[in-house]
Design a protein around this motif. Structure first.
Motif, PDB file in Angstrom:
ATOM      1  N   ARG A  18       0.791  -1.231   0.000  1.00 53.12           N
ATOM      2  CA  ARG A  18       0.000   0.000   0.000  1.00 53.12           C
ATOM      3  C   ARG A  18       0.823   1.282   0.000  1.00 53.12           C
ATOM      4  O   ARG A  18       0.444   2.265  -0.598  1.00 53.12           O
ATOM      5  CB  ARG A  18      -0.908   0.016   1.227  1.00 53.12           C
ATOM      6  N   HIS A  19       1.932   1.293   0.686  1.00 56.37           N
ATOM      7  CA  HIS A  19       2.706   2.532   0.848  1.00 56.37           C
ATOM      8  C   HIS A  19       3.570   2.856  -0.374  1.00 56.37           C
ATOM      9  O   HIS A  19       4.267   3.856  -0.374  1.00 56.37           O
ATOM     10  CB  HIS A  19       3.590   2.437   2.105  1.00 56.37           C
ATOM     11  N   PHE A  20       3.527   2.006  -1.408  1.00 57.86           N
ATOM     12  CA  PHE A  20       4.326   2.288  -2.610  1.00 57.86           C
ATOM     13  C   PHE A  20       3.686   3.420  -3.394  1.00 57.86           C
ATOM     14  O   PHE A  20       2.489   3.420  -3.633  1.00 57.86           O
ATOM     15  CB  PHE A  20       4.402   1.045  -3.512  1.00 57.86           C
ATOM     16  N   ASP A  21       4.501   4.372  -3.821  1.00 54.19           N
ATOM     17  CA  ASP A  21       4.000   5.495  -4.612  1.00 54.19           C
ATOM     18  C   ASP A  21       4.245   5.183  -6.092  1.00 54.19           C
ATOM     19  O   ASP A  21       5.273   5.541  -6.644  1.00 54.19           O
ATOM     20  CB  ASP A  21       4.718   6.777  -4.189  1.00 54.19           C
ATOM     21  N   VAL A  22       3.319   4.461  -6.699  1.00 56.91           N
ATOM     22  CA  VAL A  22       3.496   4.041  -8.095  1.00 56.91           C
ATOM     23  C   VAL A  22       2.248   4.352  -8.905  1.00 56.91           C
ATOM     24  O   VAL A  22       1.164   4.498  -8.360  1.00 56.91           O
ATOM     25  CB  VAL A  22       3.816   2.523  -8.200  1.00 56.91           C
ATOM     26  N   ARG A  23       2.443   4.422 -10.216  1.00 57.90           N
ATOM     27  CA  ARG A  23       1.361   4.697 -11.149  1.00 57.90           C
ATOM     28  C   ARG A  23       1.534   3.780 -12.350  1.00 57.90           C
ATOM     29  O   ARG A  23       2.011   4.184 -13.397  1.00 57.90           O
ATOM     30  CB  ARG A  23       1.422   6.184 -11.563  1.00 57.90           C
ATOM     31  N   PRO A  24       1.154   2.498 -12.205  1.00 55.94           N
ATOM     32  CA  PRO A  24       1.337   1.583 -13.349  1.00 55.94           C
ATOM     33  C   PRO A  24       0.547   2.037 -14.575  1.00 55.94           C
ATOM     34  O   PRO A  24      -0.507   2.659 -14.443  1.00 55.94           O
ATOM     35  CB  PRO A  24       0.796   0.242 -12.843  1.00 55.94           C
ATOM     36  N   ALA A  29      -4.200   1.505 -21.933  1.00 50.72           N
ATOM     37  CA  ALA A  29      -3.025   2.021 -22.645  1.00 50.72           C
ATOM     38  C   ALA A  29      -2.032   0.900 -22.933  1.00 50.72           C
ATOM     39  O   ALA A  29      -1.451   0.817 -24.022  1.00 50.72           O
ATOM     40  CB  ALA A  29      -2.361   3.126 -21.822  1.00 50.72           C
ATOM     41  N   LYS A  30      -1.861   0.016 -21.964  1.00 46.43           N
ATOM     42  CA  LYS A  30      -0.897  -1.084 -22.124  1.00 46.43           C
ATOM     43  C   LYS A  30      -1.328  -2.036 -23.244  1.00 46.43           C
ATOM     44  O   LYS A  30      -0.517  -2.470 -24.051  1.00 46.43           O
ATOM     45  CB  LYS A  30      -0.765  -1.835 -20.785  1.00 46.43           C
ATOM     46  N   GLU A  31      -2.616  -2.334 -23.278  1.00 46.25           N
ATOM     47  CA  GLU A  31      -3.147  -3.213 -24.331  1.00 46.25           C
ATOM     48  C   GLU A  31      -2.909  -2.614 -25.714  1.00 46.25           C
ATOM     49  O   GLU A  31      -2.477  -3.288 -26.644  1.00 46.25           O
ATOM     50  CB  GLU A  31      -4.648  -3.421 -24.096  1.00 46.25           C
ATOM     51  N   ALA A  32      -3.170  -1.316 -25.832  1.00 51.65           N
ATOM     52  CA  ALA A  32      -2.967  -0.622 -27.111  1.00 51.65           C
ATOM     53  C   ALA A  32      -1.488  -0.633 -27.499  1.00 51.65           C
ATOM     54  O   ALA A  32      -1.135  -0.903 -28.651  1.00 51.65           O
ATOM     55  CB  ALA A  32      -3.480   0.814 -27.000  1.00 51.65           C
ATOM     56  N   LEU A  33      -0.624  -0.358 -26.528  1.00 48.58           N
ATOM     57  CA  LEU A  33       0.816  -0.327 -26.791  1.00 48.58           C
ATOM     58  C   LEU A  33       1.315  -1.691 -27.275  1.00 48.58           C
ATOM     59  O   LEU A  33       2.032  -1.783 -28.274  1.00 48.58           O
ATOM     60  CB  LEU A  33       1.571   0.077 -25.519  1.00 48.58           C
ATOM     61  N   PHE A  34       0.923  -2.745 -26.589  1.00 52.13           N
ATOM     62  CA  PHE A  34       1.427  -4.076 -26.967  1.00 52.13           C
ATOM     63  C   PHE A  34       0.840  -4.560 -28.283  1.00 52.13           C
ATOM     64  O   PHE A  34       1.470  -5.319 -29.008  1.00 52.13           O
ATOM     65  CB  PHE A  34       1.219  -5.086 -25.828  1.00 52.13           C
ATOM     66  N   SER A  35      -0.351  -4.082 -28.613  1.00 50.27           N
ATOM     67  CA  SER A  35      -0.924  -4.393 -29.923  1.00 50.27           C
ATOM     68  C   SER A  35      -0.031  -3.808 -31.024  1.00 50.27           C
ATOM     69  O   SER A  35       0.261  -4.463 -32.031  1.00 50.27           O
ATOM     70  CB  SER A  35      -2.339  -3.825 -29.994  1.00 50.27           C
ATOM     71  N   ILE A  55       7.063  -1.031 -10.424  1.00 52.68           N
ATOM     72  CA  ILE A  55       6.811  -2.366  -9.863  1.00 52.68           C
ATOM     73  C   ILE A  55       6.620  -3.414 -10.966  1.00 52.68           C
ATOM     74  O   ILE A  55       6.080  -4.485 -10.731  1.00 52.68           O
ATOM     75  CB  ILE A  55       5.622  -2.364  -8.886  1.00 52.68           C
ATOM     76  N   GLY A  56       7.065  -3.077 -12.188  1.00 52.44           N
ATOM     77  CA  GLY A  56       7.178  -4.105 -13.216  1.00 52.44           C
ATOM     78  C   GLY A  56       6.023  -4.301 -14.162  1.00 52.44           C
ATOM     79  O   GLY A  56       5.984  -5.288 -14.893  1.00 52.44           O
ATOM     80  N   SER A  57       5.083  -3.368 -14.218  1.00 44.91           N
ATOM     81  CA  SER A  57       3.921  -3.524 -15.094  1.00 44.91           C
ATOM     82  C   SER A  57       4.327  -3.829 -16.543  1.00 44.91           C
ATOM     83  O   SER A  57       3.776  -4.736 -17.176  1.00 44.91           O
ATOM     84  CB  SER A  57       3.074  -2.255 -15.033  1.00 44.91           C
ATOM     85  N   ILE A  58       5.313  -3.101 -17.055  1.00 45.30           N
ATOM     86  CA  ILE A  58       5.747  -3.298 -18.443  1.00 45.30           C
ATOM     87  C   ILE A  58       6.711  -4.482 -18.552  1.00 45.30           C
ATOM     88  O   ILE A  58       6.563  -5.342 -19.425  1.00 45.30           O
ATOM     89  CB  ILE A  58       6.377  -2.000 -19.001  1.00 45.30           C
ATOM     90  N   SER A  59       7.669  -4.564 -17.651  1.00 40.88           N
ATOM     91  CA  SER A  59       8.651  -5.668 -17.676  1.00 40.88           C
ATOM     92  C   SER A  59       7.963  -7.024 -17.639  1.00 40.88           C
ATOM     93  O   SER A  59       8.282  -7.922 -18.429  1.00 40.88           O
ATOM     94  CB  SER A  59       9.611  -5.568 -16.484  1.00 40.88           C
ATOM     95  N   PHE A  60       7.006  -7.183 -16.735  1.00 41.33           N
ATOM     96  CA  PHE A  60       6.354  -8.485 -16.585  1.00 41.33           C
ATOM     97  C   PHE A  60       5.373  -8.774 -17.717  1.00 41.33           C
ATOM     98  O   PHE A  60       5.094  -9.922 -18.032  1.00 41.33           O
ATOM     99  CB  PHE A  60       5.694  -8.610 -15.208  1.00 41.33           C
TER     100      PHE A  60
END
Length: 193
Positions: A18-24, A29-35, A55-60
């Protein structure tokens, strides 16, 4: 929290503490990018550099689609620890190499060591335009991109990142992806001097 959209771990939800300051990157947007990427590249044979990996949204997402060579650069030690533990949990440890460090310092230090088909950057949204321009310059001038490579910068839609190598910008709500091609003239310039 985010979910992996496709591949081996399709629909897998990944929740950061919870305390992570992230914005995956959003699913939409990710679906469009990978398409776009899957129409250009064979995901299993590309080398990927993920800058500001968070936290790895794109890497994973790449790893789930079979990409074997992913370098994730992230400065926050809590995030790098999370990246490593999640990669291990999902069986991606051999595919994802997590590098802890400031992205700008890392790019200066490792130049000319390796090039990639895809360099992706999701810097914090409050990043100033001049820092984005510095990032673009570091990637393009130091040959981080292979000839057929692409640099993709995720940024707020209201910011315009003009550059001679810009080929396209795609807008998805308040998020845009700007695409940059590698320098072709750089080798010619140096021989003429």
């Amino acid at each position: 929290m985010y979910r992996i959209i496709a591949g081996k771990w399709k629909a897998k939800k990944i929740a950061a503490p919870r305390h992570f300051d992230v914005r995956p990157t959003t699913d939409f947007a990710k679906e469009a990018l990978f398409s776009i990427l899957e129409n250009t590249y064979d995901m299993q044979s590309v080398a990927v550099l993920d800058l500001f990996a968070g936290i790895g949204s794109i890497s994973f997402e790449f790893a789930s689609r079979g990409t074997q060579d992913i370098t994730s650069v992230e400065m926050n030690p809590k995030h790098t620890s999370f990246l490593n533990s999640t990669a291990s949990e999902l069986g991606f440890s051999l595919q994802v190499s997590v590098q802890r460090g400031d992205v700008f310092d890392w790019l200066k230090k490792f130049r000319n060591k390796k090039s990639f088909e895809i360099v992706f950057s999701d810097a914090p949204f409050e990043t100033e335009e001049k820092k984005y321009q510095e990032l673009i310059s570091l990637v393009l001038k130091n040959k981080y991109l292979k000839e057929n490579g692409v640099l993709i910068i995720e940024h707020q839609s209201r910011m315009k990142l003009d550059h001679p190598n810009l080929t396209d910008t795609r807008k998805y709500g308040n998020v845009s992806f700007s695409f940059y091609r590698p320098n072709e003239e750089s080798s010619i310039e140096t021989t003429e001097e």
